[in-house]
Write a protein that holds these residues in place. Structure first.
Motif, PDB file in Angstrom:
ATOM      1  N   ALA A  92       0.853  -1.192   0.000  1.00  0.00           N
ATOM      2  CA  ALA A  92       0.000   0.000   0.000  1.00  0.00           C
ATOM      3  C   ALA A  92       0.885   1.235   0.000  1.00  0.00           C
ATOM      4  CB  ALA A  92      -0.910   0.002   1.217  1.00  0.00           C
ATOM      5  N   LEU A  93       0.387   2.283  -0.636  1.00  0.00           N
ATOM      6  CA  LEU A  93       1.088   3.551  -0.568  1.00  0.00           C
ATOM      7  C   LEU A  93       0.123   4.693  -0.802  1.00  0.00           C
ATOM      8  CD1 LEU A  93       3.160   4.757  -3.553  1.00  0.00           C
ATOM      9  CD2 LEU A  93       1.599   2.917  -3.876  1.00  0.00           C
ATOM     10  N   GLY A  94       0.508   5.848  -0.297  1.00  0.00           N
ATOM     11  CA  GLY A  94      -0.222   7.075  -0.577  1.00  0.00           C
ATOM     12  C   GLY A  94      -1.535   7.220   0.161  1.00  0.00           C
ATOM     13  N   ALA A 101       6.402  -2.138  -8.130  1.00  0.00           N
ATOM     14  CA  ALA A 101       7.390  -1.186  -8.652  1.00  0.00           C
ATOM     15  C   ALA A 101       6.752  -0.265  -9.692  1.00  0.00           C
ATOM     16  CB  ALA A 101       8.581  -1.923  -9.256  1.00  0.00           C
ATOM     17  N   LYS A 102       5.868  -0.813 -10.532  1.00  0.00           N
ATOM     18  CA  LYS A 102       5.160   0.011 -11.520  1.00  0.00           C
ATOM     19  C   LYS A 102       4.220   0.992 -10.825  1.00  0.00           C
ATOM     20  CE  LYS A 102       5.179  -3.330 -15.281  1.00  0.00           C
ATOM     21  NZ  LYS A 102       4.350  -4.142 -16.185  1.00  0.00           N
ATOM     22  N   VAL A 103       3.556   0.529  -9.766  1.00  0.00           N
ATOM     23  CA  VAL A 103       2.651   1.402  -9.017  1.00  0.00           C
ATOM     24  C   VAL A 103       3.444   2.540  -8.385  1.00  0.00           C
ATOM     25  CG1 VAL A 103       1.066   1.520  -7.053  1.00  0.00           C
ATOM     26  CG2 VAL A 103       0.950  -0.415  -8.628  1.00  0.00           C
ATOM     27  N   MET A 104       4.588   2.230  -7.799  1.00  0.00           N
ATOM     28  CA  MET A 104       5.436   3.254  -7.193  1.00  0.00           C
ATOM     29  C   MET A 104       5.906   4.265  -8.238  1.00  0.00           C
ATOM     30  SD  MET A 104       6.866   4.419  -4.422  1.00  0.00           S
ATOM     31  CE  MET A 104       7.064   3.135  -3.219  1.00  0.00           C
ATOM     32  N   GLU A 105       6.300   3.776  -9.399  1.00  0.00           N
ATOM     33  CA  GLU A 105       6.742   4.660 -10.483  1.00  0.00           C
ATOM     34  C   GLU A 105       5.611   5.594 -10.923  1.00  0.00           C
ATOM     35  OE1 GLU A 105       8.146   4.341 -15.162  1.00  0.00           O
ATOM     36  OE2 GLU A 105       8.250   2.555 -13.903  1.00  0.00           O
ATOM     37  N   ALA A 106       4.413   5.040 -11.093  1.00  0.00           N
ATOM     38  CA  ALA A 106       3.261   5.846 -11.508  1.00  0.00           C
ATOM     39  C   ALA A 106       2.906   6.875 -10.430  1.00  0.00           C
ATOM     40  CB  ALA A 106       2.067   4.945 -11.794  1.00  0.00           C
ATOM     41  N   ALA A 147      -1.650   5.251 -15.848  1.00  0.00           N
ATOM     42  CA  ALA A 147      -1.401   4.306 -14.755  1.00  0.00           C
ATOM     43  C   ALA A 147      -1.994   2.933 -15.067  1.00  0.00           C
ATOM     44  CB  ALA A 147      -1.975   4.839 -13.447  1.00  0.00           C
ATOM     45  N   LEU A 148      -3.233   2.880 -15.495  1.00  0.00           N
ATOM     46  CA  LEU A 148      -3.882   1.597 -15.777  1.00  0.00           C
ATOM     47  C   LEU A 148      -3.241   0.894 -16.969  1.00  0.00           C
ATOM     48  CD1 LEU A 148      -7.541   2.590 -14.984  1.00  0.00           C
ATOM     49  CD2 LEU A 148      -6.004   1.191 -13.590  1.00  0.00           C
TER      50      LEU A 148
END
Length: 75
Positions: free
Chosen positions: A4-6, A52-57, A67-68
């Protein structure tokens, strides 16, 4: 596994768009939070291989379409 982030979409006075992807076949749940069409948070449960892709986005303030497409190849 869990990632989870943000922002979790609960900031008072803001209107969020959220997108949920729930796949019982693979025991995977993903939820993305967008504010003003910018990715501001995410929750991944089960397969977290796209973290890692989620963090980059998240760090690049990607819009929902970008993002999607990064996460799922959706356009």
């Amino acid at each position: 596994d869990f990632f989870a982030l943000g922002d979790n979409g609960k900031k008072e006075g803001e209107i969020y768009k959220s997108i949920e992807v729930d796949d019982p076949r693979t025991l995977t749940y993903r939820k993305y939070y967008f504010l003003h069409d910018v990715l501001v948070g995410a929750i991944l449960i089960g397969d977290t291989s796209i973290s890692a892709k989620v963090m980059e986005a998240y760090q690049s303030k990607a819009d929902s379409e970008t993002a999607l497409a990064m996460f799922h190849g959706w356009k």
